[in-house]
Motif scaffolding. Structure first.
Motif, short mmCIF file in Angstrom:
data_model
loop_
_atom_site.label_atom_id
_atom_site.label_comp_id
_atom_site.label_asym_id
_atom_site.label_seq_id
_atom_site.Cartn_x
_atom_site.Cartn_y
_atom_site.Cartn_z
N LYS A 1 0.84 -1.20 0.00
CA LYS A 1 0.00 0.00 0.00
C LYS A 1 0.88 1.26 0.00
N ASP A 2 0.49 2.23 -0.79
CA ASP A 2 1.18 3.53 -0.83
C ASP A 2 2.65 3.41 -1.22
N MET A 3 3.00 2.38 -1.99
CA MET A 3 4.38 2.29 -2.44
C MET A 3 4.38 2.01 -3.94
N ALA A 4 5.17 2.77 -4.67
CA ALA A 4 5.17 2.62 -6.13
C ALA A 4 5.83 1.31 -6.56
N CYS A 5 6.72 0.77 -5.72
CA CYS A 5 7.47 -0.46 -6.07
C CYS A 5 8.08 -0.29 -7.46
N ARG A 6 8.85 0.78 -7.59
CA ARG A 6 9.37 1.21 -8.89
C ARG A 6 10.23 0.17 -9.59
N PHE A 7 10.88 -0.68 -8.79
CA PHE A 7 11.81 -1.62 -9.42
C PHE A 7 11.26 -3.04 -9.43
N ALA A 8 9.95 -3.16 -9.34
CA ALA A 8 9.34 -4.49 -9.39
C ALA A 8 9.63 -5.15 -10.74
N ASN A 9 9.80 -6.45 -10.70
CA ASN A 9 10.17 -7.21 -11.90
C ASN A 9 9.28 -8.45 -11.99
N PRO A 10 7.98 -8.25 -12.21
CA PRO A 10 7.07 -9.40 -12.20
C PRO A 10 7.30 -10.31 -13.40
N PRO A 11 6.91 -11.58 -13.30
CA PRO A 11 7.04 -12.47 -14.45
C PRO A 11 6.12 -12.02 -15.58
N VAL A 12 6.48 -12.44 -16.80
CA VAL A 12 5.71 -12.08 -17.99
C VAL A 12 4.96 -13.32 -18.47
#
Lengths: 533, 533
Positions: free
Chosen positions: A498-509
């Motif tokens: 919550k309330d975090m951009a998680c700018r460097f997230a690298n989710p699977p495609v």
């Protein structure tokens, strides 16, 4: 069937040849290996002279019925207590020594008469009988082997830790000797630094730096029990790394360990280490403060040693991580060491380790220390910003760096002393800063815990302000293995915070499982990664 | 504010004093420390003679703008390739050398012309230019420091691993140098053994032994890319330790890593390491075989290096764990080494490491090897029981030892060769046996993975049958950190495993949070633990 042949090769080898005690042999002088020569002469050195082939190259072994603990006892029958240590009240101002209060380490005492902190004080004059080179060579001679107890990174410095304990009483998992990792890509890419290191204290037996202190505490308890002092077990109230380390070391020694926990407030995942390590885990229908209160009451009635966070024995083990850093750098001193801080014992332990190395002539200066706090639990940071005036405890808010979520740190005086005496600095990290720092570090090949993210954030800020220079040799202390914090990493990379951009997230495609679709996705990805892109 | 002072101490220290290259100085001969003397004379040695206090004890540092990789390059400008290695077809019967097929390690080749396995063959004659003592001393001189790349347990044996790679091309996290743990209480209590050890390869950067092989594979890929060979990335199809290690090392080097996984069949927890380490993770709507098929198709079209399990480079790194065991025992040879086996590369890697040490004169014999399989995935065990006749792949059933759930092992020929040449044995463990062994080991202070439970079960059986003697020095190889397997431990201690008694479960005890209730429960527990009980 092969499985039932009984001719084990051991029966044909040296059985009683090894009456001669095995002592660490002095390192021989051997020719410099050719590949580390800096000579401008490119020719390789001549091979060693032809020697008659030795009959046997295996070294003699101890008698078969002896274990390594017995061997240490036999090799060391005349242990002369040249060195000693005792408890004294922790005194932040040595010019005002007001009492000669002191206690043997064989007494069970947690606080000074006035209720203050204790410190383990070594007989420095005795240690000074030997010079810095002697200690450096001695510590170096013990690395990388399994000689009891010196194979441990803590007990390889035994004379500086618990000098009077018998080797045979030590409870050790050969802890320490942890990875000092060169953060090459992280340093270069994010900070323009060429000499950045991470001391991975969490790549360890129980997955955190707590092993270093707990081996000392449990060894001393083991000694007390061997002396028939009435210690029936060791207790703590902790969900985290402390109860894991306590349980593991007690299990090694066969000493009962007792862990008090609030029911329904923690997951069994947080409990799995003490449970697996055979601790007696009491789940109580109260909160943490309630558990703490109860364990204090109980330990005043029952002879259970309390492994609480103000224990000064643990700091003696933790300080060896500082000595080990110097040793791993071949006794060159880094410029900065950054330590995450909650209860604040560890920053003092690092100071003490560095200071002893300087005092005893192993090195000629100490690094500047930085203590890094979560902004959600930052009483030391606020104290530092006030110019060390009027310390105030705070209410700690939840932080991903859960082990340092502490508003009223037990070791505040120790930390202030360490920072004042090392020209130290305190920094803080918000939740987003620490999680982003963790994600960026992971993307360069690390797999760190959120506390290390706090320390990296401090580094980022001090680099930005120019306080830490790009060529400064800097060590960030990582306190736990990232494998203990997979849930927070999952949350981050799923962008579920919550309330975090998680700018460097690298989710699977997600891709359809046919050749064309996969090729298409891959080619686009690889193009984006090509240097000409 | 202190945070803004800029006088970093580094600026005042040696900046360009260190033109003289730093070489690992030969270990000096120093007086034997008094506490390891076995003399019957109790008097301590005299202190070293009074020496003038040295002006500075810090060692010179390299130039500030140089990193440790540059330093290695500068110190080693004349690297003369005395040693070399190449790919040859793996040949289980050296008396029938049928071809002179070989490949440079700089070629990208996974299989021999006939489709068989490859092996990395070293120029043993060149290595034999130096005797066993030379190699022992050389390897010992590199332990415990951060000299690039020798601070790594793998690259400290570089001449035996990838002799021709430039130090500057190596991708290393200072892996290896893992804990060789004396399983004192487990050995004594459950097996009557006094010399039982666990080589904790899983107490590592990515939490498994795969680091050891992956540093070699990724280093070689890095070299190929520096040589402008067309390698755009490295790929694998794996949920587990392989994808974690691959992603971490690729992240360190900035090389794209690509992981193929079946959608909806694995949890994000299994994915968290590659995702955190920045891999490009493709989630495909197929099963594992489908992923494997697709990645093979894709890598035949795109220049993606395939980090599959038949890769022989990885075994070169893994074999250093065997050398390290000998080194940690001060070059004494254990009697038995027990290795869990699935795809069966690792048992061969251990054999190869031990064999090279014997061939090159570091030791004069090798240990007997035991390969331990889960009964649910036991093709090697069945093959062994048949007297090495008619190998048949099996359908592997689910096992808690998930990394060795393999019915048709790639390295079957390698494993049979290793076992035949080490007077080896194969054993198996049922699910209940392996989980019980894990729980018992944990109760003595370890925190092991289910694969280690398989290896311990093999040990238990061989002890019971008398094949392994009570004083035999025995090493159990632990392949992953227990922190990767918390869920199976939770299930066990919650007794939530179908058809399993979970005999050694140790669940928490719920107690009312009042003093009397807690005292009552505790007193009963402590009474049960008292020696007179």
């Amino acid at each position: 069937m092969m499985a039932y042949t009984c001719s084990s090769p051991s029966s044909s080898t040296s059985s009683f040849f090894s009456i001669k005690p095995k002592t660490p042999s002095p390192k021989p002088h051997f020719p410099k290996p050719h590949f580390i020569k800096a000579s401008t002469n490119p020719s390789p050195p001549p091979p060693p002279q032809q020697q008659p082939k030795p009959i046997s190259v295996s070294k003699p072994r101890r008698p078969l019925d002896e274990n390594i603990r017995d061997e240490a006892r036999r090799n060391n029958p005349t242990y002369s207590h040249l060195f000693s240590a005792k408890y004294v009240p922790f005194n932040p101002d040595p010019s005002h020594q007001t009492s000669d209060e002191s206690y043997s380490l064989d007494e069970i005492v947690y606080r000074s008469r006035s209720g203050g902190l204790l410190d383990v004080e070594h007989d420095i004059a005795a240690l000074k009988t030997y010079d810095g080179k002697y200690w450096r060579d001695l510590f170096d001679s013990r690395v990388g082997k399994t000689t009891w107890p010196y194979g441990s990174g803590v007990w390889s410095k035994k004379e500086w830790v618990l000098p009077e304990i018998d080797d045979a009483d030590i409870v050790s998992a050969f802890e320490g000797n942890s990875n000092l990792f060169w953060a090459e890509r992280y340093g270069k890419q994010f900070l323009g630094m060429n000499d950045l290191w991470v001391k991975h204290c969490g790549i360890s037996h129980t997955g955190s730096f707590k092993d270093l202190g707990m081996t000392v505490l449990v060894s001393q308890v083991n000694r007390l029990r061997k002396m028939n002092r009435p210690v029936v077990g060791v207790g703590c109230a902790s969900t985290g790394d402390t109860s894991a380390a306590l349980s593991a070391y007690c299990a090694s020694a066969g000493i009962p360990s007792i862990v008090f926990l609030p029911a329904n407030r923690i997951s069994i995942a947080q409990l799995v280490q003490p449970i697996a390590n055979g601790a007696f885990v009491l789940s109580l229908d109260t909160d943490f403060d309630g558990c703490m209160h109860l364990i204090r009451e109980v330990t005043s009635e029952l002879p259970i040693y309390l492994a609480n966070s103000l224990n000064s024995l643990r700091l003696e083990g933790q300080k060896t991580a500082a000595i080990e850093i110097l040793q791993q750098f071949d006794w060159q001193v880094p410029d900065w060491v950054i330590v995450p801080g909650g209860n604040l014992g560890n920053i003092y332990a690092f100071y003490k380790g560095f200071h002893m190395c300087k005092e005893l002539g192993l090195v000629d200066r100490i690094p500047r220390l930085v203590c890094a706090q979560a902004a959600n639990a930052n009483p030391l940071y606020l104290h530092y910003k006030s110019g060390w005036k009027d310390f105030k405890a705070v209410k700690a808010n939840a932080t991903f760096a859960s082990a340092i979520q502490i508003g009223d740190p037990v070791s505040i005086d120790r930390a202030v002393y360490a920072l004042k005496n090392s020209n130290g600095i305190v920094e803080e990290a918000t939740e987003e800063e620490l999680m982003d720092a963790m994600a960026e570090a992971d993307s360069t090949g690390m797999f760190i815990c959120p506390h290390t993210g706090v320390a990296l954030t401090a580094l980022i800020k001090l680099r930005k302000s120019g306080v830490i220079g790009k060529t400064d040799r800097t060590v960030v202390v990582s306190t736990a293995h990232g494998l203990k914090f997979t849930q927070s990493k999952i949350d981050y990379h799923s962008k579920e915070i919550k309330d975090m951009a998680c700018r460097f997230a690298n989710p699977p495609v997600h891709v359809k499982a046919d050749f064309a679709s996969v090729m298409d996705v891959l080619q686009r990805y690889l193009l984006s990664k090509s240097p000409n892109h």
